[in-house]
Design a protein around this motif. Structure first.
Motif, PDB file in Angstrom:
ATOM      1  N   ASN A 124       0.834  -1.201   0.000  1.00 10.81           N
ATOM      2  CA  ASN A 124       0.000   0.000   0.000  1.00 10.81           C
ATOM      3  C   ASN A 124       0.867   1.248   0.000  1.00 10.81           C
ATOM      4  O   ASN A 124       1.943   1.260   0.605  1.00 10.81           O
ATOM      5  CB  ASN A 124      -0.902   0.044   1.231  1.00 10.81           C
ATOM      6  N   GLY A 125       0.375   2.287  -0.652  1.00 14.37           N
ATOM      7  CA  GLY A 125       1.020   3.597  -0.613  1.00 14.37           C
ATOM      8  C   GLY A 125       0.044   4.614  -0.048  1.00 14.37           C
ATOM      9  O   GLY A 125      -1.159   4.532  -0.288  1.00 14.37           O
ATOM     10  N   GLY A 126       0.560   5.569   0.706  1.00  9.40           N
ATOM     11  CA  GLY A 126      -0.270   6.626   1.271  1.00  9.40           C
ATOM     12  C   GLY A 126       0.376   7.981   1.056  1.00  9.40           C
ATOM     13  O   GLY A 126       1.518   8.068   0.600  1.00  9.40           O
ATOM     14  N   GLU A 127      -0.348   9.047   1.394  1.00  8.04           N
ATOM     15  CA  GLU A 127       0.123  10.405   1.104  1.00  8.04           C
ATOM     16  C   GLU A 127       0.474  11.217   2.343  1.00  8.04           C
ATOM     17  O   GLU A 127       0.717  12.417   2.259  1.00  8.04           O
ATOM     18  CB  GLU A 127      -0.932  11.143   0.283  1.00  8.04           C
ATOM     19  N   GLY A 128       0.515  10.586   3.496  1.00  8.68           N
ATOM     20  CA  GLY A 128       0.864  11.312   4.724  1.00  8.68           C
ATOM     21  C   GLY A 128       2.360  11.375   4.941  1.00  8.68           C
ATOM     22  O   GLY A 128       3.158  10.968   4.092  1.00  8.68           O
ATOM     23  N   THR A 129       2.734  11.901   6.092  1.00  6.93           N
ATOM     24  CA  THR A 129       4.138  11.937   6.509  1.00  6.93           C
ATOM     25  C   THR A 129       4.259  11.167   7.815  1.00  6.93           C
ATOM     26  O   THR A 129       3.771  11.608   8.856  1.00  6.93           O
ATOM     27  CB  THR A 129       4.619  13.384   6.715  1.00  6.93           C
ATOM     28  N   THR A 139      -4.937   6.032   0.822  1.00 10.59           N
ATOM     29  CA  THR A 139      -4.225   4.779   0.574  1.00 10.59           C
ATOM     30  C   THR A 139      -4.659   4.148  -0.744  1.00 10.59           C
ATOM     31  O   THR A 139      -5.850   4.027  -1.028  1.00 10.59           O
ATOM     32  CB  THR A 139      -4.468   3.786   1.722  1.00 10.59           C
ATOM     33  N   ASN A 140      -3.683   3.758  -1.558  1.00  9.80           N
ATOM     34  CA  ASN A 140      -3.893   2.947  -2.761  1.00  9.80           C
ATOM     35  C   ASN A 140      -2.930   1.774  -2.671  1.00  9.80           C
ATOM     36  O   ASN A 140      -1.844   1.905  -2.126  1.00  9.80           O
ATOM     37  CB  ASN A 140      -3.579   3.716  -4.045  1.00  9.80           C
ATOM     38  N   GLY A 141      -3.312   0.647  -3.219  1.00 10.10           N
ATOM     39  CA  GLY A 141      -2.410  -0.488  -3.162  1.00 10.10           C
ATOM     40  C   GLY A 141      -2.822  -1.599  -4.093  1.00 10.10           C
ATOM     41  O   GLY A 141      -3.751  -1.467  -4.889  1.00 10.10           O
ATOM     42  N   ASP A 142      -2.110  -2.691  -3.970  1.00 12.47           N
ATOM     43  CA  ASP A 142      -2.406  -3.884  -4.733  1.00 12.47           C
ATOM     44  C   ASP A 142      -2.168  -5.072  -3.818  1.00 12.47           C
ATOM     45  O   ASP A 142      -1.435  -4.982  -2.831  1.00 12.47           O
ATOM     46  CB  ASP A 142      -1.519  -3.964  -5.969  1.00 12.47           C
ATOM     47  N   PHE A 155       6.597 -16.782  -3.035  1.00 10.12           N
ATOM     48  CA  PHE A 155       5.580 -15.979  -3.721  1.00 10.12           C
ATOM     49  C   PHE A 155       6.164 -14.617  -4.057  1.00 10.12           C
ATOM     50  O   PHE A 155       7.065 -14.137  -3.363  1.00 10.12           O
ATOM     51  CB  PHE A 155       4.355 -15.772  -2.825  1.00 10.12           C
ATOM     52  N   SER A 156       5.629 -13.978  -5.098  1.00 13.15           N
ATOM     53  CA  SER A 156       6.030 -12.603  -5.395  1.00 13.15           C
ATOM     54  C   SER A 156       4.980 -11.937  -6.276  1.00 13.15           C
ATOM     55  O   SER A 156       4.239 -12.615  -6.989  1.00 13.15           O
ATOM     56  CB  SER A 156       7.401 -12.550  -6.079  1.00 13.15           C
ATOM     57  N   PHE A 157       4.921 -10.617  -6.180  1.00 16.89           N
ATOM     58  CA  PHE A 157       4.116  -9.825  -7.104  1.00 16.89           C
ATOM     59  C   PHE A 157       4.674  -8.415  -7.140  1.00 16.89           C
ATOM     60  O   PHE A 157       5.411  -7.995  -6.258  1.00 16.89           O
ATOM     61  CB  PHE A 157       2.626  -9.854  -6.749  1.00 16.89           C
ATOM     62  N   SER A 158       4.318  -7.682  -8.201  1.00 17.48           N
ATOM     63  CA  SER A 158       4.830  -6.327  -8.396  1.00 17.48           C
ATOM     64  C   SER A 158       3.693  -5.317  -8.362  1.00 17.48           C
ATOM     65  O   SER A 158       2.547  -5.638  -8.696  1.00 17.48           O
ATOM     66  CB  SER A 158       5.574  -6.223  -9.731  1.00 17.48           C
ATOM     67  N   PHE A 159       4.036  -4.094  -7.968  1.00 19.18           N
ATOM     68  CA  PHE A 159       3.054  -3.011  -7.859  1.00 19.18           C
ATOM     69  C   PHE A 159       3.718  -1.707  -8.259  1.00 19.18           C
ATOM     70  O   PHE A 159       4.814  -1.378  -7.787  1.00 19.18           O
ATOM     71  CB  PHE A 159       2.537  -2.920  -6.416  1.00 19.18           C
ATOM     72  N   ALA A 160       3.061  -0.964  -9.148  1.00 15.88           N
ATOM     73  CA  ALA A 160       3.547   0.367  -9.542  1.00 15.88           C
ATOM     74  C   ALA A 160       2.994   1.382  -8.538  1.00 15.88           C
ATOM     75  O   ALA A 160       1.796   1.646  -8.501  1.00 15.88           O
ATOM     76  CB  ALA A 160       3.084   0.697 -10.954  1.00 15.88           C
ATOM     77  N   ILE A 161       3.863   1.929  -7.721  1.00 15.87           N
ATOM     78  CA  ILE A 161       3.445   2.877  -6.690  1.00 15.87           C
ATOM     79  C   ILE A 161       3.118   4.215  -7.354  1.00 15.87           C
ATOM     80  O   ILE A 161       3.942   4.766  -8.081  1.00 15.87           O
ATOM     81  CB  ILE A 161       4.542   3.037  -5.630  1.00 15.87           C
ATOM     82  N   PRO A 162       1.915   4.742  -7.119  1.00 15.02           N
ATOM     83  CA  PRO A 162       1.557   6.030  -7.721  1.00 15.02           C
ATOM     84  C   PRO A 162       2.538   7.130  -7.320  1.00 15.02           C
ATOM     85  O   PRO A 162       3.116   7.112  -6.235  1.00 15.02           O
ATOM     86  CB  PRO A 162       0.155   6.299  -7.163  1.00 15.02           C
ATOM     87  N   SER A 163       2.716   8.097  -8.205  1.00 14.18           N
ATOM     88  CA  SER A 163       3.742   9.124  -8.008  1.00 14.18           C
ATOM     89  C   SER A 163       3.427  10.087  -6.871  1.00 14.18           C
ATOM     90  O   SER A 163       4.314  10.813  -6.422  1.00 14.18           O
ATOM     91  CB  SER A 163       3.949   9.911  -9.305  1.00 14.18           C
ATOM     92  N   ASP A 164       2.181  10.097  -6.362  1.00 14.50           N
ATOM     93  CA  ASP A 164       1.839  11.019  -5.273  1.00 14.50           C
ATOM     94  C   ASP A 164       2.013  10.391  -3.883  1.00 14.50           C
ATOM     95  O   ASP A 164       1.687  11.019  -2.875  1.00 14.50           O
ATOM     96  CB  ASP A 164       0.406  11.532  -5.431  1.00 14.50           C
ATOM     97  N   LYS A 165       2.554   9.182  -3.790  1.00 16.13           N
ATOM     98  CA  LYS A 165       2.663   8.490  -2.508  1.00 16.13           C
ATOM     99  C   LYS A 165       3.956   8.862  -1.769  1.00 16.13           C
ATOM    100  O   LYS A 165       5.024   8.979  -2.367  1.00 16.13           O
ATOM    101  CB  LYS A 165       2.581   6.977  -2.686  1.00 16.13           C
ATOM    102  N   THR A 166       3.808   9.055  -0.472  1.00 15.27           N
ATOM    103  CA  THR A 166       4.940   9.448   0.382  1.00 15.27           C
ATOM    104  C   THR A 166       5.206   8.435   1.485  1.00 15.27           C
ATOM    105  O   THR A 166       6.117   8.628   2.290  1.00 15.27           O
ATOM    106  CB  THR A 166       4.666  10.822   1.019  1.00 15.27           C
ATOM    107  N   GLN A 167       4.413   7.396   1.563  1.00 22.89           N
ATOM    108  CA  GLN A 167       4.611   6.308   2.521  1.00 22.89           C
ATOM    109  C   GLN A 167       4.246   4.992   1.862  1.00 22.89           C
ATOM    110  O   GLN A 167       3.364   4.954   0.997  1.00 22.89           O
ATOM    111  CB  GLN A 167       3.703   6.468   3.742  1.00 22.89           C
TER     112      GLN A 167
END
Length: 195
Positions: A124-129, A139-142, A155-167
């Motif tokens: 997951n990615g979030g926009e807080g500090t 929060t956005n994630g996969d 196991f493994s998987f990949s996720f493109a973290i959105p450019s606005d995420k700070t955590q």
């Protein structure tokens, strides 16, 4: 120099800290939700449930250790719950707009009560500090459904973290069903998050 930069300098690819579960400076066992331990940097989260989290020695994992989440025998609570690690803003900002891969090894006990023996792995990615890693702003994630067996698997998987995420947070969770048996547990080890 922060950990992300040290990783590129030293060749260490893992963005997570203590992904091999070697360091356990907390109490030997953790039985409280939303608390850290026993392995450093790893925290429980989710709904109330009787459980014990412990560091285990196991030759199934490269490091010789893993983290086990064991639902208490005869427990009937069925809240979604699990473990995760948050990455501080300083070390997360360099991941924004990039693709990361989460890989790990896992297995379960003979009575693992998740439907179809599924353990969810999430990034997951979030926009807080430096917010609560399990309650970040926007929060956005996969996620990936991982079907566990009593033998260790990778196991493994990949996720493109959105450019606005700070955590960024890595999570492992499941929703139990029915009444827990004696071996209602899952374990994870050799956990790695890398660009």
């Amino acid at each position: 120099v922060d950990d992300a930069h040290m990783a590129s300098i030293s060749g260490r690819r893992n963005i997570l800290i203590n992904g091999d579960m070697r360091v356990a400076q907390y109490t030997a066992n953790n039985t409280a939700i939303n608390t850290y331990g026993p392995c450093d940097r790893w925290r429980t989260y989710g709904g109330a449930m009787g459980f014990t989290v412990s560091q285990q020695s196991s030759s199934d994992y490269e490091s010789g250790y893993c983290l086990r989440f064991h639902r208490t025998a005869s427990n009937t609570q069925t809240n979604n719950t699990g473990m995760g690690q948050g990455i501080e803003t300083l070390n997360s900002r360099g991941l924004a707009g990039k693709t990361v891969t989460l890989s790990f090894k896992a297995k379960c006990g003979a009575n693992f009560s998740s439907t179809s023996s599924i353990l969810f792995s999430r990034v997951n990615g979030g926009e807080g500090t430096n917010e609560n890693p399990f309650g970040m702003t926007n929060t956005n994630g996969d996620s990936q459904n991982n079907t566990l067996t009593t033998s260790v698997q990778t196991f493994s998987f990949s996720f493109a973290i959105p450019s606005d995420k700070t955590q960024v947070t890595v999570l492992f969770d499941y929703t139990p069903t029915g009444t827990a048996g004696a071996n209602d547990w899952f374990e994870i080890g050799d956990v790695q998050l890398e660009l």
